[in-house]
Design a protein around this motif. Sequence first.
Motif, PDB file in Angstrom:
ATOM      1  N   VAL A  27      26.613 -14.255  23.373  1.00  0.00           N
ATOM      2  CA  VAL A  27      26.960 -15.609  23.830  1.00  0.00           C
ATOM      3  C   VAL A  27      27.055 -16.518  22.613  1.00  0.00           C
ATOM      4  N   ASP A  84      27.968 -20.504  21.517  1.00  0.00           N
ATOM      5  CA  ASP A  84      28.081 -21.838  22.107  1.00  0.00           C
ATOM      6  C   ASP A  84      28.252 -22.883  21.011  1.00  0.00           C
ATOM      7  N   ARG A 133      32.061 -29.306  24.690  1.00  0.00           N
ATOM      8  CA  ARG A 133      31.260 -28.075  24.651  1.00  0.00           C
ATOM      9  C   ARG A 133      32.145 -26.880  24.979  1.00  0.00           C
ATOM     10  N   THR A 180      31.585 -22.651  25.451  1.00  0.00           N
ATOM     11  CA  THR A 180      30.669 -21.501  25.469  1.00  0.00           C
ATOM     12  C   THR A 180      31.448 -20.241  25.823  1.00  0.00           C
ATOM     13  N   PRO A 215      40.747  -9.874  25.147  1.00  0.00           N
ATOM     14  CA  PRO A 215      40.619 -11.014  26.072  1.00  0.00           C
ATOM     15  C   PRO A 215      39.990 -10.637  27.415  1.00  0.00           C
ATOM     16  N   SER A 216      40.224  -9.400  27.875  1.00  0.00           N
ATOM     17  CA  SER A 216      39.648  -9.023  29.175  1.00  0.00           C
ATOM     18  C   SER A 216      38.131  -8.880  29.098  1.00  0.00           C
ATOM     19  N   ARG A 217      37.599  -8.755  27.901  1.00  0.00           N
ATOM     20  CA  ARG A 217      36.149  -8.647  27.733  1.00  0.00           C
ATOM     21  C   ARG A 217      35.555  -9.990  27.309  1.00  0.00           C
ATOM     22  N   THR A 218      36.405 -11.021  27.215  1.00  0.00           N
ATOM     23  CA  THR A 218      35.927 -12.338  26.790  1.00  0.00           C
ATOM     24  C   THR A 218      35.987 -13.314  27.964  1.00  0.00           C
ATOM     25  N   GLU A 219      34.901 -14.048  28.136  1.00  0.00           N
ATOM     26  CA  GLU A 219      34.860 -15.012  29.234  1.00  0.00           C
ATOM     27  C   GLU A 219      34.603 -16.399  28.664  1.00  0.00           C
ATOM     28  N   ILE A 220      35.447 -17.365  29.075  1.00  0.00           N
ATOM     29  CA  ILE A 220      35.190 -18.757  28.681  1.00  0.00           C
ATOM     30  C   ILE A 220      34.225 -19.296  29.741  1.00  0.00           C
ATOM     31  N   PHE A 221      32.954 -19.304  29.412  1.00  0.00           N
ATOM     32  CA  PHE A 221      31.931 -19.659  30.401  1.00  0.00           C
ATOM     33  C   PHE A 221      31.946 -21.153  30.703  1.00  0.00           C
ATOM     34  N   GLN A 222      32.116 -21.957  29.662  1.00  0.00           N
ATOM     35  CA  GLN A 222      32.103 -23.402  29.842  1.00  0.00           C
ATOM     36  C   GLN A 222      33.065 -24.050  28.855  1.00  0.00           C
ATOM     37  N   GLU A 223      33.899 -24.947  29.365  1.00  0.00           N
ATOM     38  CA  GLU A 223      34.838 -25.649  28.478  1.00  0.00           C
ATOM     39  C   GLU A 223      34.854 -27.113  28.870  1.00  0.00           C
ATOM     40  N   ARG A 233      38.204 -21.712  18.736  1.00  0.00           N
ATOM     41  CA  ARG A 233      37.911 -20.587  19.619  1.00  0.00           C
ATOM     42  C   ARG A 233      37.859 -19.274  18.827  1.00  0.00           C
ATOM     43  N   GLU A 246      34.878 -16.564  18.295  1.00  0.00           N
ATOM     44  CA  GLU A 246      35.033 -15.125  18.570  1.00  0.00           C
ATOM     45  C   GLU A 246      34.671 -14.301  17.335  1.00  0.00           C
ATOM     46  N   PRO A 282      23.722 -19.482  28.655  1.00  0.00           N
ATOM     47  CA  PRO A 282      23.260 -18.208  29.217  1.00  0.00           C
ATOM     48  C   PRO A 282      22.877 -17.235  28.113  1.00  0.00           C
ATOM     49  N   PRO A 322      40.888 -11.177  17.886  1.00  0.00           N
ATOM     50  CA  PRO A 322      41.272 -12.598  17.868  1.00  0.00           C
ATOM     51  C   PRO A 322      42.079 -12.989  16.631  1.00  0.00           C
ATOM     52  N   GLN A 336      40.588 -21.719  28.747  1.00  0.00           N
ATOM     53  CA  GLN A 336      40.402 -20.849  29.905  1.00  0.00           C
ATOM     54  C   GLN A 336      41.774 -20.310  30.377  1.00  0.00           C
ATOM     55  N   ASN A 346      43.164 -17.841  27.862  1.00  0.00           N
ATOM     56  CA  ASN A 346      42.505 -16.534  27.975  1.00  0.00           C
ATOM     57  C   ASN A 346      43.060 -15.749  29.162  1.00  0.00           C
ATOM     58  N   LEU A 358      46.315 -14.314  28.091  1.00  0.00           N
ATOM     59  CA  LEU A 358      46.099 -13.182  27.174  1.00  0.00           C
ATOM     60  C   LEU A 358      45.659 -11.937  27.938  1.00  0.00           C
ATOM     61  N   ARG A 359      44.843 -12.148  28.970  1.00  0.00           N
ATOM     62  CA  ARG A 359      44.428 -11.012  29.809  1.00  0.00           C
ATOM     63  C   ARG A 359      45.634 -10.380  30.490  1.00  0.00           C
ATOM     64  N   GLU A 417      47.465  -8.420  27.952  1.00  0.00           N
ATOM     65  CA  GLU A 417      46.744  -7.166  27.669  1.00  0.00           C
ATOM     66  C   GLU A 417      47.060  -6.121  28.743  1.00  0.00           C
TER      67      GLU A 417
END
Lengths: 207, 187
Positions: A65, A67, A95, A97, A140-148, A157, A161, B24, B110, B130, B133, B136-137, B140
């Motif tokens: 994570v 942030d 912010r 994350t 990108p499929s393994r990356t999550e934008i948790f909070q923007e 960004r 990463e 988190p 990246p 967001q 991404n 990009l997904r 992919e």
Amino acid sequence: MKNEYIRLAKNLLVLAAFIIIGVVIYRFFASSESEELTIDTTPIHIESIKTIAEISTVSYRDEVVIDTVEFYKKSSNFYDPEEWVRLFKRNVKRRLTLIVKGEIKYGLDLSKKNYTIRSNADTVWINLPQPKMLDIIISPSRTEIFQEQGDWSDATRRQLEDQAKFKMIENAKTLSLQSKAEENTVRLFKKLIHTKQQLIIQFDENI
Amino acid sequence: MKYFVFYIALLFLCFGCSEPSPVPEAEVFEIKNIGELSTTEYTVGKIIKLDDKAEEWYKYGDRKLLINCKAKIKAGVDLSKIKNGDIKISGTTIEITLPPVEITSFSMDPSLIRTEMESVTGLRDRFTQQEKNSFLRQGEEAIKKDMAETGIFKDATDNASAFVTDFYEQLGFENIIIHQTPPSDEK
């Protein structure tokens, strides 16, 4: 005549107020880009093809994570409307994350045919290079934008990463995966070589 | 009325002083024993194109985006899938059945992703990270689908055979017979 000017000014003022309210309502409700958009179909182009010979024997999956937060600068002017926004946002200006999942693979790179096999009647000796980090898999499929919150540039960004990738590599280094990769290599080669001779596998850092 | 205003102001002050929401935590990791032989590496590029025209009456303006991305894909065979019966030896002859070739590694680093053009007009919102991404997904997924049409599986099969042949030749076998299981559509 003067009264007419005042009336005109009042009308313009009311009109401007209506336009401002309209734009505010539009920004808050109508313009939210919530729908799922689909990208156009474009072809892929092959940029390079390489013949390799890499044997990966250990896979390490990690989740990191990262942030970044930007706070409002301290201000004591309570009559400033921006100050009230600051209170609403709990002093956070922007912010971002990210939750980055990745995989690191350790193993042997034999692409340069850098291994030797010798044998006599009783023994087979195999000289191999030392295992190393072969792959750092992030996508990108393994990356999550948790909070923007707020506007963020691509460069920031990418920086986050890269930090996540670096953290993952550091985590992997603490787990002595190189020796685990050696053990697994020996196990794998014993499975591939069916022989009654004694099998001796050596890892040489100079190969 | 005076007290009401006072309490409201107090409420804002309390919220204003509190700490932002916590980040988190993620300390999960997994170590797995594998045995993959990667024999081919392809680097492919793709332009991710998005044209978001204002189709609704209340939307004014367009959004356009072009992202250039690259993916590094490795293919080969999973040697840990070789069973005891897959290797047969008779004198100086060895017969080996290799598992099907598969994608062993897919990475879209990246540093290999670059936004070439981004245009937002009218009253439209900027592209968020967001949204980018999500595009990009999709890119992919499209690359993964199109990979089967490139020669990666054939190259990986040929190179795996060549590597295994060379390896067993060095072990002293004179006749090496390799059977290749056709690639499955699993991955």
